[in-house]
Design a protein around this motif. Structure first.
Motif, PDB file in Angstrom:
ATOM      1  N   ARG A   1      24.254  46.878  -5.613  1.00  0.00           N
ATOM      2  CA  ARG A   1      25.048  47.870  -6.360  1.00  0.00           C
ATOM      3  C   ARG A   1      24.372  48.249  -7.670  1.00  0.00           C
ATOM      4  NH1 ARG A   1      30.370  48.552  -4.172  1.00  0.00           N
ATOM      5  NH2 ARG A   1      31.047  46.684  -3.092  1.00  0.00           N
TER       6      ARG A   1
ATOM      7  N   ARG B   1      21.118  50.244  -6.867  1.00  0.00           N
ATOM      8  CA  ARG B   1      21.267  51.601  -6.323  1.00  0.00           C
ATOM      9  C   ARG B   1      21.937  52.566  -7.285  1.00  0.00           C
ATOM     10  NH1 ARG B   1      23.319  50.352  -0.196  1.00  0.00           N
ATOM     11  NH2 ARG B   1      21.581  49.033   0.434  1.00  0.00           N
ATOM     12  N   GLU B   2      22.817  52.034  -8.148  1.00  0.00           N
ATOM     13  CA  GLU B   2      23.496  52.917  -9.110  1.00  0.00           C
ATOM     14  C   GLU B   2      22.496  53.648  -9.995  1.00  0.00           C
ATOM     15  OE1 GLU B   2      26.253  50.486 -11.223  1.00  0.00           O
ATOM     16  OE2 GLU B   2      27.772  50.652  -9.663  1.00  0.00           O
TER      17      GLU B   2
ATOM     18  N   GLU C   1      30.059  72.191   3.908  1.00  0.00           N
ATOM     19  CA  GLU C   1      30.650  71.935   2.593  1.00  0.00           C
ATOM     20  C   GLU C   1      30.183  72.975   1.581  1.00  0.00           C
ATOM     21  OE1 GLU C   1      32.707  69.928   1.134  1.00  0.00           O
ATOM     22  OE2 GLU C   1      33.205  68.584   2.789  1.00  0.00           O
TER      23      GLU C   1
ATOM     24  N   PHE D   1      30.889  64.984  -4.296  1.00  0.00           N
ATOM     25  CA  PHE D   1      31.007  63.876  -3.341  1.00  0.00           C
ATOM     26  C   PHE D   1      29.995  62.776  -3.665  1.00  0.00           C
ATOM     27  CE2 PHE D   1      29.194  62.113   0.660  1.00  0.00           C
ATOM     28  CZ  PHE D   1      30.279  61.345   1.053  1.00  0.00           C
ATOM     29  N   THR D   2      28.754  63.186  -3.916  1.00  0.00           N
ATOM     30  CA  THR D   2      27.711  62.200  -4.214  1.00  0.00           C
ATOM     31  C   THR D   2      28.061  61.408  -5.475  1.00  0.00           C
ATOM     32  OG1 THR D   2      26.106  63.686  -3.245  1.00  0.00           O
ATOM     33  CG2 THR D   2      25.241  61.886  -4.559  1.00  0.00           C
TER      34      THR D   2
ATOM     35  N   GLY E   1      30.962  60.722  -6.647  1.00  0.00           N
ATOM     36  CA  GLY E   1      32.009  59.764  -6.294  1.00  0.00           C
ATOM     37  C   GLY E   1      31.450  58.583  -5.514  1.00  0.00           C
ATOM     38  N   LEU E   2      30.546  58.884  -4.590  1.00  0.00           N
ATOM     39  CA  LEU E   2      29.952  57.841  -3.758  1.00  0.00           C
ATOM     40  C   LEU E   2      29.229  56.803  -4.614  1.00  0.00           C
ATOM     41  CD1 LEU E   2      29.966  57.581  -0.688  1.00  0.00           C
ATOM     42  CD2 LEU E   2      27.751  58.710  -0.633  1.00  0.00           C
ATOM     43  N   PHE E   3      28.663  57.258  -5.712  1.00  0.00           N
ATOM     44  CA  PHE E   3      27.951  56.347  -6.601  1.00  0.00           C
ATOM     45  C   PHE E   3      28.885  55.720  -7.638  1.00  0.00           C
ATOM     46  CE2 PHE E   3      23.406  56.242  -5.705  1.00  0.00           C
ATOM     47  CZ  PHE E   3      23.369  57.126  -4.647  1.00  0.00           C
ATOM     48  N   GLY E   4      30.186  55.930  -7.431  1.00  0.00           N
ATOM     49  CA  GLY E   4      31.167  55.196  -8.231  1.00  0.00           C
ATOM     50  C   GLY E   4      31.390  55.752  -9.628  1.00  0.00           C
TER      51      GLY E   4
ATOM     52  N   PRO F   1      33.100  58.324 -12.386  1.00  0.00           N
ATOM     53  CA  PRO F   1      34.299  59.150 -12.503  1.00  0.00           C
ATOM     54  C   PRO F   1      33.933  60.632 -12.498  1.00  0.00           C
ATOM     55  CG  PRO F   1      33.757  58.143 -14.620  1.00  0.00           C
ATOM     56  CD  PRO F   1      32.823  57.550 -13.614  1.00  0.00           C
TER      57      PRO F   1
ATOM     58  N   LYS G   1      22.458  66.869  -5.992  1.00  0.00           N
ATOM     59  CA  LYS G   1      23.187  65.688  -5.519  1.00  0.00           C
ATOM     60  C   LYS G   1      22.595  64.412  -6.127  1.00  0.00           C
ATOM     61  CE  LYS G   1      24.248  65.545  -0.935  1.00  0.00           C
ATOM     62  NZ  LYS G   1      25.687  65.605  -0.657  1.00  0.00           N
TER      63      LYS G   1
END
Lengths: 332, 253
Positions: A98, A101-102, A117, A125-126, A128-131, A133, A171
């Motif tokens: 985690r 990759r973040e 899309e 979306f990307t 959000g996927l990476f956590g 906000p 992205k």
């Protein structure tokens, strides 16, 4: 945490020199003994050691199938290494994926997008996927930087190839990565857009983002990169500061435009290994600019003594492309 | 736990559903209505009550299950197969998300969709035949459990499949026959004894039976057995998915 945090670079040893500039800053990515053998036995990488320095632009060059994409894919978690370890800012890519990759944004080589899309949704979306906000202001900035703002509500399938490429970059930048991988980012992108993309890359680099790119346009690496790694047949055959590499491996040529045509090189000048060019109107002298005695003074004296007059002269240095081709053709 | 990633995947999948509303919701509802017309009204009028319940009302739980199973499987299978097919899976693999988070996002969305579908079909059925739900909570529990379990199965199929044909083949050749033979349209008691025994090997029998019990309090097998078997399938699917992510099967090279 990885045991490979020390700045004593395995890459330095592999490349045959002692760590110099790197000694001051810990590498942001440490690749140690990474090899990859695909099912079926193809060995894409053979024990690769590489340190990427924080904040640099690193260009990875190599012919098709050399292992560039495999190496990037392993660092990003898409492909599993057969052996070896990788740490990103000290975080092991498997044990602490985690954290690792973040920090990373990836723009893969293939144009793979969610065709149905909208640009805005796919970029959000990307993030959000990476956590991260939601941050519409950041996404807006990224899209504007990449000249995609007026396309934000368009579905991706309606965009051109160059725009899709920029959507993929958007992205990758959506989650504010500290490290950006660009795998052949300018393939299929026209000249004007390419310039725009490099301007974005430069700005990112200035803001402290570490950038690792592969490209087929060697002039781009020559223009952009701080350091260059050349990979061939799954082996990293050289890692060097771009300027040093060009000095070290680059040969210089002195071309003399003669006043009168020469039928052949006079015997008095035989020692200099001269070539006649342009139908005998030019003499070309190839020398190593790194040596203390380049032989230029001697050559000019010998020319005068032989009564050969010239009206102009210029020197050229081999480009990164020529260096690259010679490295790949005859790996150490 | 990367809740934002779960949310992102969930929202992404649900918006895909909304984009394909006609295919996702309208078409299953129409086909279910056709079943009601054919089996409930046309044929059902000639069939006497089963265990004191009119045939039309008897088949409602089975029909809901039929849609729930096939839609759960195909939604979840498509949801994860499509990124693999287009290559956008790279993003999931390179993102700081765990296997569990990916599964919750995709399976949660697929299950939500089929539960919504089940409720819509239930509402549609209520317009056509008189309905009585004896145990609403149990009904909801079976609905959710089944949707989740079969969405997990769909997820597995979506990861296993290498072509669109393979993606379709399991729902078509396995799920549909099992559902039709699982007592959707009849009571297992109506079969010859041998086939009754054979039916007990069909997992769908337990789902339909338990679900029907929550409506009518009539069941082919005990409700505890139904619940136990449903949970067993759930656990089996979870174990397979755990193995998939551990080994990177069909996801990583």
């Amino acid at each position: 945490m990885s045991p490979n945090d020390s700045p004593a670079t395995p890459e330095a040893a592999a490349a045959g020199h002692t760590p110099d500039v790197a000694a001051g800053t810990a590498p942001i990515i440490t690749v140690s003994g990474v090899s990859k053998t695909y099912k079926g036995g193809f060995q894409a990488l053979k024990s690769v050691n590489l340190d990427i320095r924080k904040g640099e632009i690193f260009a990875l060059l190599g012919p098709n199938g050399a292992g560039k994409t495999t190496l990037i894919s392993i660092i990003c978690g898409i492909v599993t290494a057969t052996t070896g370890r990788i740490a990103v800012a000290g975080a092991d890519i498997n044990d602490d994926y985690r954290t690792a990759r973040e920090m990373i944004g990836l723009v893969p080589q293939e144009l793979t997008t969610d065709a149905f899309e909208t640009v805005w949704n796919t970029v959000s979306f990307t993030r959000g996927l990476f956590g991260k906000p939601a941050n519409p202001a950041h996404i807006e900035k990224v899209l504007k930087d990449l000249s995609l703002w007026d396309k934000k509500d368009d579905r991706i399938l309606t965009l051109s190839g160059g725009m899709k490429r920029r959507v993929m970059i958007a992205k990758a930048l959506s989650h504010e990565p500290r490290i950006l991988f660009l795998d052949e980012p300018t393939a299929g992108v026209d000249v004007e857009l390419r310039q725009g993309m490099w301007a974005v890359v430069r700005r990112l680099s200035q803001s402290g983002v570490t950038i690792i790119l592969t490209t087929h346009y060697i002039e781009e690496a020559e223009e952009m990169a701080d350091r260059v790694g050349v990979i061939s047949g799954g082996e990293l055959i050289v890692v060097e500061e771009k300027a040093k590499l060009m000095c070290k491996l680059g040969r210089k040529q002195l071309t003399l435009h003669l006043q009168e045509r020469l039928a052949e090189i006079p015997p008095a000048l035989a020692d200099y290994g001269l070539d006649l060019a342009a139908d005998g109107c030019d003499i070309v002298y190839t020398y190593d600019s790194q040596q203390d005695h380049t032989g230029i003074t001697g050559l000019l004296t010998a020319l005068r003594d032989s009564g050969i007059k010239f009206r102009d002269l210029h020197t050229t240095q081999s480009s990164l492309e020529e260096i690259f081709v010679s490295l790949v053709r005859s790996p150490k | 736990m990367n809740f934002r990633a779960i949310g992102a995947i969930y929202v992404f999948e649900m918006s895909r559903t909304l984009r394909t509303l006609l295919q996702s919701i309208v078409s299953p509802v129409i086909s279910t209505c056709l079943y009601f017309v054919v089996f409930g009204a046309a044929i059902g009028s000639r069939i006497s009550e089963i265990d004191g319940v009119s045939y039309g009302a008897f088949i409602v739980p089975g029909l809901i299950m039929l849609s729930l199973l096939t839609q759960s499987v195909s939604n979840a299978a498509f949801g994860i197969y499509f990124p693999r097919f287009t290559g956008t899976i790279y993003e999931l693999l390179s993102a700081p998300v765990s296997a569990l988070e990916i599964v919750i996002g995709y399976v949660g969305a697929a299950a939500t969709k089929s539960i919504a579908l089940g409720l819509i079909i239930l509402a549609t059925a209520a317009l056509i035949v008189p309905l009585n739900i004896a145990h609403p909570l149990w009904m909801a529990a079976f609905l959710v459990l089944t949707a989740v379990t079969f969405s997990l199965l769909g997820f597995i199929i979506g990861i296993w499949a290498e072509t669109f044909e393979q993606l379709q083949i399991v729902p078509l050749l396995v799920i549909t026959p099992l559902t039709f033979l699982g007592g959707s349209f009849y009571s297992i008691d109506m079969l010859p004894p041998v086939w009754q025994t054979v039916s007990l090997f069909n997992p769908v029998v337990y789902l339909v039976s338990g679900f029907r019990w929550s409506f009518t309090e009539i069941s082919d097998v005990g409700v505890g057995v139904s619940l136990g078997m449903t949970c067993l399938f759930l656990v089996i699917c979870l174990m397979i998915i755990g193995w998939i992510f551990k080994t990177g099967y069909r996801l990583k090279t």
